[in-house]
Write a protein that holds these residues in place. Structure first.
Motif, PDB file in Angstrom:
ATOM      1  N   PRO A  11     -62.816  35.897 -16.300  1.00  0.00           N
ATOM      2  CA  PRO A  11     -62.207  35.563 -17.592  1.00  0.00           C
ATOM      3  C   PRO A  11     -62.660  34.205 -18.121  1.00  0.00           C
ATOM      4  N   ALA A  12     -62.302  33.914 -19.368  1.00  0.00           N
ATOM      5  CA  ALA A  12     -62.648  32.631 -19.997  1.00  0.00           C
ATOM      6  C   ALA A  12     -62.102  31.480 -19.150  1.00  0.00           C
ATOM      7  N   VAL A 121     -82.585  36.785 -12.229  1.00  0.00           N
ATOM      8  CA  VAL A 121     -81.633  36.158 -13.146  1.00  0.00           C
ATOM      9  C   VAL A 121     -80.263  35.959 -12.503  1.00  0.00           C
ATOM     10  N   VAL A 122     -79.578  34.955 -13.018  1.00  0.00           N
ATOM     11  CA  VAL A 122     -78.135  34.841 -12.803  1.00  0.00           C
ATOM     12  C   VAL A 122     -77.536  35.170 -14.153  1.00  0.00           C
ATOM     13  N   ILE A 123     -76.812  36.294 -14.231  1.00  0.00           N
ATOM     14  CA  ILE A 123     -76.235  36.701 -15.512  1.00  0.00           C
ATOM     15  C   ILE A 123     -74.722  36.669 -15.405  1.00  0.00           C
ATOM     16  N   GLU A 124     -74.081  36.142 -16.439  1.00  0.00           N
ATOM     17  CA  GLU A 124     -72.621  36.008 -16.409  1.00  0.00           C
ATOM     18  C   GLU A 124     -72.005  36.663 -17.629  1.00  0.00           C
ATOM     19  N   GLY A 125     -70.785  37.181 -17.465  1.00  0.00           N
ATOM     20  CA  GLY A 125     -70.116  37.792 -18.607  1.00  0.00           C
ATOM     21  C   GLY A 125     -68.794  38.416 -18.233  1.00  0.00           C
ATOM     22  N   ARG A 126     -68.492  39.558 -18.888  1.00  0.00           N
ATOM     23  CA  ARG A 126     -67.243  40.273 -18.602  1.00  0.00           C
ATOM     24  C   ARG A 126     -67.515  41.647 -18.017  1.00  0.00           C
ATOM     25  N   ASP A 127     -68.720  42.166 -18.247  1.00  0.00           N
ATOM     26  CA  ASP A 127     -69.017  43.533 -17.788  1.00  0.00           C
ATOM     27  C   ASP A 127     -70.390  43.594 -17.141  1.00  0.00           C
ATOM     28  N   ASP A 180     -59.715  41.147 -23.857  1.00  0.00           N
ATOM     29  CA  ASP A 180     -60.874  41.485 -23.017  1.00  0.00           C
ATOM     30  C   ASP A 180     -60.504  42.507 -21.929  1.00  0.00           C
ATOM     31  N   ARG A 181     -59.233  42.423 -21.442  1.00  0.00           N
ATOM     32  CA  ARG A 181     -58.842  43.307 -20.331  1.00  0.00           C
ATOM     33  C   ARG A 181     -58.372  44.672 -20.789  1.00  0.00           C
ATOM     34  N   ASP A 185     -63.454  49.940 -24.478  1.00  0.00           N
ATOM     35  CA  ASP A 185     -64.840  50.023 -24.010  1.00  0.00           C
ATOM     36  C   ASP A 185     -65.163  48.840 -23.099  1.00  0.00           C
ATOM     37  N   SER A 186     -65.579  49.111 -21.875  1.00  0.00           N
ATOM     38  CA  SER A 186     -66.015  48.084 -20.917  1.00  0.00           C
ATOM     39  C   SER A 186     -65.046  46.907 -20.788  1.00  0.00           C
ATOM     40  N   PRO A 187     -63.782  47.175 -20.464  1.00  0.00           N
ATOM     41  CA  PRO A 187     -62.858  46.051 -20.295  1.00  0.00           C
ATOM     42  C   PRO A 187     -63.254  45.192 -19.102  1.00  0.00           C
ATOM     43  N   LEU A 188     -62.744  43.960 -19.078  1.00  0.00           N
ATOM     44  CA  LEU A 188     -62.987  43.076 -17.936  1.00  0.00           C
ATOM     45  C   LEU A 188     -62.281  43.663 -16.715  1.00  0.00           C
ATOM     46  N   LEU A 189     -63.066  44.000 -15.704  1.00  0.00           N
ATOM     47  CA  LEU A 189     -62.542  44.634 -14.488  1.00  0.00           C
ATOM     48  C   LEU A 189     -63.213  43.987 -13.282  1.00  0.00           C
ATOM     49  N   VAL A 190     -62.570  44.110 -12.127  1.00  0.00           N
ATOM     50  CA  VAL A 190     -63.220  43.654 -10.898  1.00  0.00           C
ATOM     51  C   VAL A 190     -63.992  44.844 -10.325  1.00  0.00           C
ATOM     52  N   ALA A 191     -65.320  44.729 -10.217  1.00  0.00           N
ATOM     53  CA  ALA A 191     -66.109  45.826  -9.629  1.00  0.00           C
ATOM     54  C   ALA A 191     -65.683  45.975  -8.163  1.00  0.00           C
TER      55      ALA A 191
END
Ligand code: DC
Length: 220
Positions: A11-12, A121-127, A180-181, A185-191
Motif C-alpha cells: 500500500p501507499a 528489474v525491480v518493479i513496484e506497485g499494487r499488482d 485500491d483494495r 479489477d486487480s485489487p491490491l492483494l498479497v500473492a
C-alpha cells in the motif's frame, strides 16, 4: 544472465519506492515504479480537463503515451520529465480513480512489460506480483501500520513544500487503501507466494538487505 524480475507490492507509504530504488541500485537492476505510469495518465487527464472516468479517452492516452524512465530514474512522459508533477497532491487524490479503470490498467500493464522487456528489474506497485509479473523470480509484499505510512507521506509532502495536516494525510491514505483494495479489477492483494515484510519500525537498509538476499539467492 537471464533477466531477473524482483516484484514488490504494497500500500501507499509502505516504503516500496525508497526500498525499490536502493535495491535496484545495489543489484544493478533497472528500477520501474509502476505507480508513476498511473500517475502520468492522471496528470494528462488533469492537464487536458478529461473526466477521470472517461475510460475510452484515458485508455487511448495510456496506449499511445510514450512512457519511460531515464537512467537517473526520472519519469519521462511524452519526452517531458514529469517526475515532480506526478507527486503533486491533486494527482494523489485523483490517481486511484484512474487506476480503477480496467482498460487503462490493461494498457498500463502492457507498457510496464514493454519497459521491462529483456532487462533485470525491480518493479513496484499494487499488482506487479499478481498480474503484471506473476512469474517474477522474487515476490515481496511490503506493509506498515497506517499511522506510520501517513507520517512518511506527510514528511514527503512537507519536503515538497506542501503543508497538509497529518490527519488529512492519514484520511487520504485510508481512502486510497480502500479504493485500491476493493476495486473490481486487480485489487491490491498479497500473492500467495510473496514474502510479506512489515516495515513498521524497520530501517530502509534492513528491508533492502532482506530482499537483496532473496534476489541474490535466485540469481546465484
Ligand atoms: O505507488 P503510488 O502511490 O505511486 O501509486 C499511485 C496509484 O496507482 C495508487 O492509487 C494505486 C495505483 N497503482 C496501481 O493500481 N497498480 C500499480 N501497479 C501501481 C499503482
Amino acid at each position: 544472465m537471464k533477466p531477473t524480475v524482483v516484484a514488490i507490492d504494497g500500500p501507499a507509504g509502505s516504503g516500496k519506492s525508497t526500498v525499490s530504488k536502493q535495491l535496484a541500485s545495489s543489484l544493478g537492476f533497472v528500477h520501474l515504479n509502476s505507480g508513476a505510469l498511473y500517475r502520468g495518465i492522471t496528470l494528462l487527464a488533469l492537464r487536458s480537463g478529461a473526466a477521470l472516468g472517461d475510460e475510452a479517452r484515458l485508455t487511448e492516452e495510456a496506449r499511445t503515451a510514450e512512457m519511460d524512465f531515464g537512467l537517473d530514474g526520472a519519469f519521462l512522459l511524452n519526452g517531458e520529465d514529469v517526475s515532480e508533477h506526478i507527486r503533486a497532491s491533486e494527482v494523489d487524490r485523483a490517481v486511484s480513480t484512474v487506476a480503477a479503470l480496467p482498460r487503462v490498467r490493461a494498457a498500463v500493464t502492457e507498457q510496464q512489460r514493454r519497459i521491462a522487456a529483456g532487462k533485470s528489474v525491480v518493479i513496484e506497485g499494487r499488482d506487479v506480483t499478481t498480474v503484471v509479473f506473476p512469474n517474477a523470480q522474487v515476490k515481496v509484499y511490503l506493509d506498515a501500520s497506517v499511522e506510520e505510512r501517513a507520517a512518511r507521506r506527510h514528511a514527503d509532502l512537507e519536503a515538497q513544500g506542501e503543508q497538509p495536516s497529518l490527519d488529512e494525510v492519514e484520511r487520504e491514505i485510508r481512502e486510497r487503501d480502500e479504493r485500491d483494495r476493493t476495486r473490481a479489477d486487480s485489487p491490491l492483494l498479497v500473492a500467495p507466494d510473496a514474502e510479506v515484510i512489515d516495515t513498521t519500525g524497520m530501517s530502509i537498509d534492513d528491508v533492502v538487505s532482506a530482499i537483496a538476499r532473496s534476489a541474490r539467492s535466485v540469481v546465484g
